[in-house]
Design a protein around this motif. Sequence first.
Motif, PDB file in Angstrom:
ATOM      1  N   GLU A 150       0.858  -1.104   0.014  1.00  0.00           N
ATOM      2  CA  GLU A 150      -0.198  -0.074  -0.069  1.00  0.00           C
ATOM      3  C   GLU A 150       0.870   1.415   0.131  1.00  0.00           C
ATOM      4  O   GLU A 150       0.482   2.163  -0.767  1.00  0.00           O
ATOM      5  CB  GLU A 150      -0.822  -0.083   1.096  1.00  0.00           C
ATOM      6  N   GLU A 196      -5.897   0.981  11.178  1.00  0.00           N
ATOM      7  CA  GLU A 196      -6.941   0.344  10.182  1.00  0.00           C
ATOM      8  C   GLU A 196      -7.275  -0.877  10.726  1.00  0.00           C
ATOM      9  O   GLU A 196      -8.459  -1.474  11.069  1.00  0.00           O
ATOM     10  CB  GLU A 196      -6.566   0.537   8.886  1.00  0.00           C
ATOM     11  N   GLU A 203      -9.768  -4.095   5.385  1.00  0.00           N
ATOM     12  CA  GLU A 203      -9.162  -2.940   4.794  1.00  0.00           C
ATOM     13  C   GLU A 203     -10.595  -1.927   4.744  1.00  0.00           C
ATOM     14  O   GLU A 203     -11.605  -2.227   4.291  1.00  0.00           O
ATOM     15  CB  GLU A 203      -9.065  -3.388   3.183  1.00  0.00           C
ATOM     16  N   ASP A 204     -10.356  -0.961   5.021  1.00  0.00           N
ATOM     17  CA  ASP A 204     -11.452   0.071   5.013  1.00  0.00           C
ATOM     18  C   ASP A 204     -11.281   1.123   3.845  1.00  0.00           C
ATOM     19  O   ASP A 204     -10.241   2.116   3.985  1.00  0.00           O
ATOM     20  CB  ASP A 204     -11.408   0.954   6.458  1.00  0.00           C
ATOM     21  N   GLN A 205     -12.019   1.373   2.783  1.00  0.00           N
ATOM     22  CA  GLN A 205     -11.973   2.014   1.680  1.00  0.00           C
ATOM     23  C   GLN A 205     -12.574   3.370   1.898  1.00  0.00           C
ATOM     24  O   GLN A 205     -12.692   4.280   0.950  1.00  0.00           O
ATOM     25  CB  GLN A 205     -12.704   1.447   0.592  1.00  0.00           C
ATOM     26  N   SER A 206     -13.123   3.430   3.253  1.00  0.00           N
ATOM     27  CA  SER A 206     -13.837   4.971   3.409  1.00  0.00           C
ATOM     28  C   SER A 206     -12.959   6.196   3.321  1.00  0.00           C
ATOM     29  O   SER A 206     -11.944   6.105   3.761  1.00  0.00           O
ATOM     30  CB  SER A 206     -14.882   4.756   4.444  1.00  0.00           C
ATOM     31  N   LYS A 207     -13.586   7.208   3.136  1.00  0.00           N
ATOM     32  CA  LYS A 207     -12.863   8.452   2.960  1.00  0.00           C
ATOM     33  C   LYS A 207     -13.555   9.492   3.776  1.00  0.00           C
ATOM     34  O   LYS A 207     -14.735   9.353   3.998  1.00  0.00           O
ATOM     35  CB  LYS A 207     -12.517   8.925   1.501  1.00  0.00           C
ATOM     36  N   ASP A 263     -16.768  10.990   2.449  1.00  0.00           N
ATOM     37  CA  ASP A 263     -17.804  10.163   2.245  1.00  0.00           C
ATOM     38  C   ASP A 263     -18.928  10.249   3.633  1.00  0.00           C
ATOM     39  O   ASP A 263     -20.191  10.043   3.511  1.00  0.00           O
ATOM     40  CB  ASP A 263     -17.690   8.632   2.615  1.00  0.00           C
ATOM     41  N   ARG A 320      -7.418   7.354   1.836  1.00  0.00           N
ATOM     42  CA  ARG A 320      -8.363   6.730   2.786  1.00  0.00           C
ATOM     43  C   ARG A 320      -8.291   7.134   4.107  1.00  0.00           C
ATOM     44  O   ARG A 320      -7.146   7.564   4.512  1.00  0.00           O
ATOM     45  CB  ARG A 320      -8.143   5.018   2.583  1.00  0.00           C
ATOM     46  N   CYS A 372      -8.106   5.920   6.859  1.00  0.00           N
ATOM     47  CA  CYS A 372      -7.212   5.106   7.735  1.00  0.00           C
ATOM     48  C   CYS A 372      -5.779   6.195   8.213  1.00  0.00           C
ATOM     49  O   CYS A 372      -5.329   6.137   8.989  1.00  0.00           O
ATOM     50  CB  CYS A 372      -6.744   3.775   7.403  1.00  0.00           C
TER      51      CYS A 372
END
Length: 845
Positions: A444, A466, A473-477, A480, A551, A553
């Motif tokens: 990453e 995270e 895996e956390d894809q949020s931003k 969002d 992201r 995290c």
Amino acid sequence: MFRQVLLSRLPPRMLPLVAAVLLERKERKETGFYHWRREKHPYYNLTVKILRARNIKGTDFLSKADCFVELRLPTASPLTYRTRVIDNSSDPEWNETFQYRIHNAVKNILELTLFDEDVLMSDELTSVVFDVTGMKPGHRLKHTFKLKEDKEELDVEFFLEKSTNAPGEVITNGALVAYPCLCLQGVINKDEKSTVREQGSSHFKLSLPGAYEKQLCIPCKSDSDQGCGIPFVFHVGQEMCAELDIELEQTITVLQDGVSPDFEKHSTVLGSGIVPLQSLPLGKEVDMAVSLGKGLSVDLHVKAEQIAKDLDVRLGFDLCKEEREFLDQRKEIVSRALKKTLKLREDLSKDEVPVIAVLGSGGGMRALTSFYGSLFGLQQLNLLDGITYVSGISGSTWCMSMLYQDSEWSCKDLRGSISNARDKMSSSKVGAFSSERLKYYFQELNAMENAGRKVSFTDLWGLIVEYFLQQKEDQSKLSDQQEAVKRGQNPYPIYAAVNVRPNVSGDDFAEWCEFTPYEVGFRKYGAFVKTENFDSEFFMGRLIKKHPEPRICYLQGMWGSAFAASLDDVFLKVVGSGLSFLESLGDVVKVIDDCRRFHFRDPMRLKTRLVIPGGPLIQIFQDFFKSRVTAGETFNFMQGLYLHRDYVSLNKFVVWKGTHLDAFPNMLTPVEENLYLVDGGFSINSPFPVVVHPERDVDVILSFNYSWEAPFEVLELTQRYCKEREIPFPQIILKKEDEENPKECYMFMDAENPKAPIVLHFPLVNDTFHKYKAPGLERESEEEKSFGDFVIEEKDSPYRTLNFTFESQDFDKLVELSSYNVVNNKDAVFKALNLALSRRKQKRR
């Protein structure tokens, strides 16, 4: 009605002017630039003559100093000028003159530095800064600068005269100034008539002093080709009168001894030339041949044009349009909630609705867990719908970011979110350091770096967080979370961090940066960018290169970056007795310097680590960590903006302290390429600074302190912060017994100043919870007594800051304690809200 009456009384000739002003205001409101304005200021020609110095003592005791003076005026020129060297003299005399063209909109600070030249490295003897602002045009000023107490002096003569150039227009908010920005695009081709006969490869080096882009290197093709044909782009301020420098350089590779695999590279400049930007007609494509000397030349196809689009950085101290729209919607919800909870007889008008902010301090997983409990306590009092803002730093931001994954979180029973958090907190964290997970981390990070982002240990820590919080895996931003506030259904989240300077303690200099679903920025400077554009590249207020929004995290790692300073300790605490893991890690992580000389609270105190692992991860670790330092950096979206000439009049700057960096505009953040954003706990361990500013008009602050010790330190530091900036804040007066044995809740207010917020402060203490399971309801059974009888800060406490795993029962204890402390002080909370309502009504009258 008033506007109509006013317009009806104006003479006809004034109507077009008034209409234009009203139209301009309307346009600003639509674009969101509420406090920016256009200003025209004249240009001046500044002449600086370095005359002489006296009684100079050099660094070499065997001889006198070999002095020269450097001049730096970054608001007028990107170049540093210097005088000639006067050898072996205590009283050097130069009589050298330097010219600048300055713009009167900015704070022009000239730096003069006296050096003693040495063979290897010149020694800086002393430096002075001179504010050009106070000079009168047409009057010659001779000034003697006292350099040291032992009669060392420097004589300089200044002359300022008005330039013949027409006044230049800038955009400003009173703190920052944005100049017009030029974009120079072109293609460079080697002239067909010129050849390079020497063996080796040749390339062009292009540089434009003051431009955002650094030196560009464009390789040449073989002589049989028509030319390079490779495009280039520079962005530079129109005020800088810059010149494009072109060098043709040849590199020859020489083998050692003719057969050795070792080799050396020798570079030779074959020729050079310049293209003054002022010679290019704006907006037109130009073909030209630039002589490089020695029979060499290049063909250029260039176009210079001014960037006409609006700024991509919002300059203004007001709230952004989206936050104000949120407030309009949220006030209706808050009004209904307070009417019901406080049993009010009448509905509240929008002007009467108090603004209530909830603050969570730092404290790792202890803060995360406790913040859940505090918010649950507010929900039990039916007050969660009465909250306008929720703000946190460090561990509290981890709680917030988990809650705001649900766009309706505050409308639901929090016990569900708390149960989910319990499962995460009580699960093992050892998997965060498995070989598979380590491989994921560095893949990453390598991908981020390859995409052009700045990467550091803080980002590694973000990936570890995270796993701690999500185990996936956390894809949020952050952007969002706009879904969670677009209807005003939840309090508005404000995450806080501080921008620091390398080698400067966070106690001495820290600029608060706020992160919301819509914007990231500094209220100190009145500069904000859209959240989805954070970590992209900006210059002079324009977006130069868009990067994907990071992201969340990675933000979590930065918001809680105090723990990144102790990654070795985190590994030890998480793995426990697994010393074999640490021994194998010893082959992976090597400390290659000692940071003990740094101040404890200095966030730049991390050790430099060289990572050389064994096994299949070796290439990943080596590629990423080789020669990497641990300071977290991100692109500075204020780069290329300057301080306004009157910025010192704003109370957001602490310029009255002569040693504070605010008094040195050439050293402030806008001139830096990078931001150094770290855990807010390096300054104040609670996000008071992002809610106390008058723009948010907060009436009541519910402050929850989860620190291990010093339960009132955040209040005392905030009081000092507000006093320095003339921000209304109640006086913090405490008794000795409060310091030694704090209670559950304290109220602070300024009865004489209704602009100062009412502060309710909740230290994390087990005061009456050990005896009562609910307000007025004593514990009876041994199990109930055992549940409540614990000391938070004892030596073997499970709530130590570096403990990232809680047993389920320990988690429940802390949540229930934090909730109880809120509910048990219902009367104090309701009293503060009623006082705020009364103040609001008085303001309306």
